[in-house]
Design a protein around this motif. Structure first.
Motif, PDB file in Angstrom:
ATOM      1  N   GLY A 138      68.446  37.174 -21.550  1.00  0.00           N
ATOM      2  CA  GLY A 138      67.764  35.903 -21.757  1.00  0.00           C
ATOM      3  C   GLY A 138      68.507  34.730 -21.147  1.00  0.00           C
ATOM      4  O   GLY A 138      69.631  34.874 -20.658  1.00  0.00           O
ATOM      5  N   PRO A 139      67.864  33.552 -21.156  1.00  0.00           N
ATOM      6  CA  PRO A 139      68.459  32.339 -20.589  1.00  0.00           C
ATOM      7  C   PRO A 139      69.826  32.043 -21.233  1.00  0.00           C
ATOM      8  O   PRO A 139      70.069  32.456 -22.373  1.00  0.00           O
ATOM      9  N   PRO A 140      70.702  31.329 -20.489  1.00  0.00           N
ATOM     10  CA  PRO A 140      70.425  30.642 -19.214  1.00  0.00           C
ATOM     11  C   PRO A 140      70.528  31.530 -17.970  1.00  0.00           C
ATOM     12  O   PRO A 140      70.172  31.102 -16.886  1.00  0.00           O
ATOM     13  N   LYS A 141      71.053  32.751 -18.102  1.00  0.00           N
ATOM     14  CA  LYS A 141      71.087  33.702 -16.992  1.00  0.00           C
ATOM     15  C   LYS A 141      70.005  34.741 -17.254  1.00  0.00           C
ATOM     16  O   LYS A 141      70.227  35.715 -17.966  1.00  0.00           O
ATOM     17  N   LEU A 142      68.850  34.530 -16.697  1.00  0.00           N
ATOM     18  CA  LEU A 142      67.681  35.341 -16.990  1.00  0.00           C
ATOM     19  C   LEU A 142      67.604  36.526 -16.028  1.00  0.00           C
ATOM     20  O   LEU A 142      67.770  36.365 -14.819  1.00  0.00           O
ATOM     21  N   VAL A 143      67.347  37.723 -16.583  1.00  0.00           N
ATOM     22  CA  VAL A 143      67.149  38.922 -15.778  1.00  0.00           C
ATOM     23  C   VAL A 143      65.945  39.661 -16.346  1.00  0.00           C
ATOM     24  O   VAL A 143      65.901  39.944 -17.547  1.00  0.00           O
ATOM     25  N   PHE A 144      64.969  39.975 -15.490  1.00  0.00           N
ATOM     26  CA  PHE A 144      63.805  40.714 -15.972  1.00  0.00           C
ATOM     27  C   PHE A 144      63.167  41.515 -14.845  1.00  0.00           C
ATOM     28  O   PHE A 144      63.352  41.229 -13.664  1.00  0.00           O
ATOM     29  N   THR A 145      62.411  42.537 -15.240  1.00  0.00           N
ATOM     30  CA  THR A 145      61.660  43.345 -14.281  1.00  0.00           C
ATOM     31  C   THR A 145      60.183  42.968 -14.352  1.00  0.00           C
ATOM     32  O   THR A 145      59.713  42.435 -15.365  1.00  0.00           O
ATOM     33  N   TRP A 146      59.455  43.241 -13.262  1.00  0.00           N
ATOM     34  CA  TRP A 146      58.058  42.819 -13.189  1.00  0.00           C
ATOM     35  C   TRP A 146      57.226  43.824 -12.404  1.00  0.00           C
ATOM     36  O   TRP A 146      57.746  44.666 -11.688  1.00  0.00           O
ATOM     37  N   ARG A 147      55.921  43.666 -12.557  1.00  0.00           N
ATOM     38  CA  ARG A 147      54.940  44.485 -11.836  1.00  0.00           C
ATOM     39  C   ARG A 147      53.855  43.566 -11.279  1.00  0.00           C
ATOM     40  O   ARG A 147      53.366  42.683 -11.974  1.00  0.00           O
ATOM     41  N   HIS A 148      53.484  43.788 -10.021  1.00  0.00           N
ATOM     42  CA  HIS A 148      52.393  43.080  -9.345  1.00  0.00           C
ATOM     43  C   HIS A 148      51.338  44.136  -9.013  1.00  0.00           C
ATOM     44  O   HIS A 148      51.680  45.210  -8.524  1.00  0.00           O
ATOM     45  N   TRP A 149      50.059  43.862  -9.249  1.00  0.00           N
ATOM     46  CA  TRP A 149      49.052  44.884  -8.960  1.00  0.00           C
ATOM     47  C   TRP A 149      47.709  44.263  -8.581  1.00  0.00           C
ATOM     48  O   TRP A 149      47.397  43.125  -8.958  1.00  0.00           O
ATOM     49  N   ALA A 150      46.933  45.025  -7.828  1.00  0.00           N
ATOM     50  CA  ALA A 150      45.588  44.603  -7.436  1.00  0.00           C
ATOM     51  C   ALA A 150      44.853  45.803  -6.849  1.00  0.00           C
ATOM     52  O   ALA A 150      45.473  46.769  -6.389  1.00  0.00           O
ATOM     53  N   THR A 151      43.540  45.733  -6.868  1.00  0.00           N
ATOM     54  CA  THR A 151      42.710  46.769  -6.253  1.00  0.00           C
ATOM     55  C   THR A 151      42.231  46.277  -4.889  1.00  0.00           C
ATOM     56  O   THR A 151      41.703  45.171  -4.769  1.00  0.00           O
ATOM     57  N   MET A 152      42.440  47.084  -3.865  1.00  0.00           N
ATOM     58  CA  MET A 152      42.095  46.694  -2.499  1.00  0.00           C
ATOM     59  C   MET A 152      40.594  46.899  -2.269  1.00  0.00           C
ATOM     60  O   MET A 152      40.153  47.929  -1.779  1.00  0.00           O
ATOM     61  N   THR A 153      39.819  45.870  -2.599  1.00  0.00           N
ATOM     62  CA  THR A 153      38.367  45.955  -2.430  1.00  0.00           C
ATOM     63  C   THR A 153      37.878  45.179  -1.210  1.00  0.00           C
ATOM     64  O   THR A 153      36.684  45.172  -0.924  1.00  0.00           O
ATOM     65  N   GLY A 154      38.794  44.547  -0.491  1.00  0.00           N
ATOM     66  CA  GLY A 154      38.440  43.839   0.734  1.00  0.00           C
ATOM     67  C   GLY A 154      39.366  44.239   1.863  1.00  0.00           C
ATOM     68  O   GLY A 154      40.401  44.875   1.641  1.00  0.00           O
ATOM     69  N   PRO A 155      39.025  43.907   3.108  1.00  0.00           N
ATOM     70  CA  PRO A 155      39.856  44.285   4.260  1.00  0.00           C
ATOM     71  C   PRO A 155      41.140  43.465   4.328  1.00  0.00           C
ATOM     72  O   PRO A 155      41.219  42.356   3.800  1.00  0.00           O
ATOM     73  N   PHE A 156      42.160  44.026   4.976  1.00  0.00           N
ATOM     74  CA  PHE A 156      43.408  43.310   5.215  1.00  0.00           C
ATOM     75  C   PHE A 156      43.681  43.313   6.709  1.00  0.00           C
ATOM     76  O   PHE A 156      43.964  44.348   7.294  1.00  0.00           O
ATOM     77  N   LYS A 157      43.524  42.161   7.344  1.00  0.00           N
ATOM     78  CA  LYS A 157      43.781  42.013   8.783  1.00  0.00           C
ATOM     79  C   LYS A 157      43.052  43.083   9.599  1.00  0.00           C
ATOM     80  O   LYS A 157      43.620  43.713  10.495  1.00  0.00           O
ATOM     81  N   GLY A 158      41.800  43.310   9.279  1.00  0.00           N
ATOM     82  CA  GLY A 158      40.989  44.259  10.017  1.00  0.00           C
ATOM     83  C   GLY A 158      41.065  45.679   9.519  1.00  0.00           C
ATOM     84  O   GLY A 158      40.306  46.543   9.992  1.00  0.00           O
ATOM     85  N   ASN A 159      41.958  45.956   8.587  1.00  0.00           N
ATOM     86  CA  ASN A 159      42.056  47.296   8.012  1.00  0.00           C
ATOM     87  C   ASN A 159      41.070  47.425   6.856  1.00  0.00           C
ATOM     88  O   ASN A 159      41.019  46.569   5.976  1.00  0.00           O
ATOM     89  N   GLU A 160      40.290  48.491   6.876  1.00  0.00           N
ATOM     90  CA  GLU A 160      39.232  48.659   5.896  1.00  0.00           C
ATOM     91  C   GLU A 160      39.784  48.822   4.479  1.00  0.00           C
ATOM     92  O   GLU A 160      40.862  49.403   4.295  1.00  0.00           O
TER      93      GLU A 160
END
Length: 207
Positions: A138-160
């Motif tokens: 915890g603070p003031p020296k904070l350390v934590f792990t995280w997760r980022h997520w999404a479903t690829m339902t649209g194209p990315f730079k021309g990739n389907e």
């Protein structure tokens, strides 16, 4: 709604927004449906989550450094020990470009804030959610792990689009001021497998 994020520093009428005051109702719904952790109300994990979600909101939608409330005036951040960036850098270049700055599969030097924002909004029209997994210190020296997520339902730079659920995991260390403002943030992440899937690489870069 249990566990709904709280984003601070949004109600001052003098704030200058990039495209109007943001509405997070849909993003919060996606977050609540896709999260893997259910943190107790008032827990350190919930507090850290709200701090980071406030930071993301400010970095993505505010256009003046003086309107940022969750960071100190001398704030700086970097990824994987790379060069440091400040709030003016975030405003100009955008979160994606600074976060993926030195990724070998994503050349941020060729992107503008607008191009990167448009790419990820097109690829992830339902949102690109983020959650705190575990707060290790915890603070003031904070350390934590995280997760980022999404479903690829649209194209990315021309990739389907593949319709895949794409996930990215990492760690943060941060210096936090006595009033719970971010002073210095270090992101640690290997974004290459994630970007490789966006590009539909047949032989993904292994790490």
């Amino acid at each position: 709604m249990n566990g709904k994020p709280t984003r601070m520093f949004m109600d001052d009428p003098s704030i200058q927004w990039r495209n109007g005051k943001p509405d997070y109702s849909k993003a919060d719904e996606v977050y609540l449906q896709g999260r893997t952790k259910h943190h107790e109300v008032g827990s350190l994990e919930e507090i850290v989550s709200n701090i980071i979600k406030t930071f993301e909101m400010e970095a993505q939608h505010k256009v003046r450094a003086e309107d940022f409330g969750i960071v100190t005036s001398d704030f700086k951040m970097n990824t994987n020990g790379g060069r440091y960036f400040t709030i003016p850098n975030l405003i100009e270049r955008g979160t994606y470009n600074l976060f993926l700055d030195d990724s070998p599969l994503y050349d941020a030097s060729k992107e503008t804030r607008e191009s990167s924002d448009n790419d990820f909004k097109t690829t992830f029209p339902d949102g690109f959610s983020w959650e705190v997994l575990e707060v290790i210190h915890g603070p003031p020296k904070l350390v934590f792990t995280w997760r980022h997520w999404a479903t690829m339902t649209g194209p990315f730079k021309g990739n389907e689009p593949t319709g895949q659920l794409l996930e990215m995991y990492g760690c943060v260390t941060a210096d936090v001021s006595p009033d719970n403002k971010l002073q210095c943030v270090h992101f640690y992440v290997d974004a290459n497998p994630f970007i490789s899937k966006l590009r539909n690489d047949r032989c993904p870069l292994m790490h």
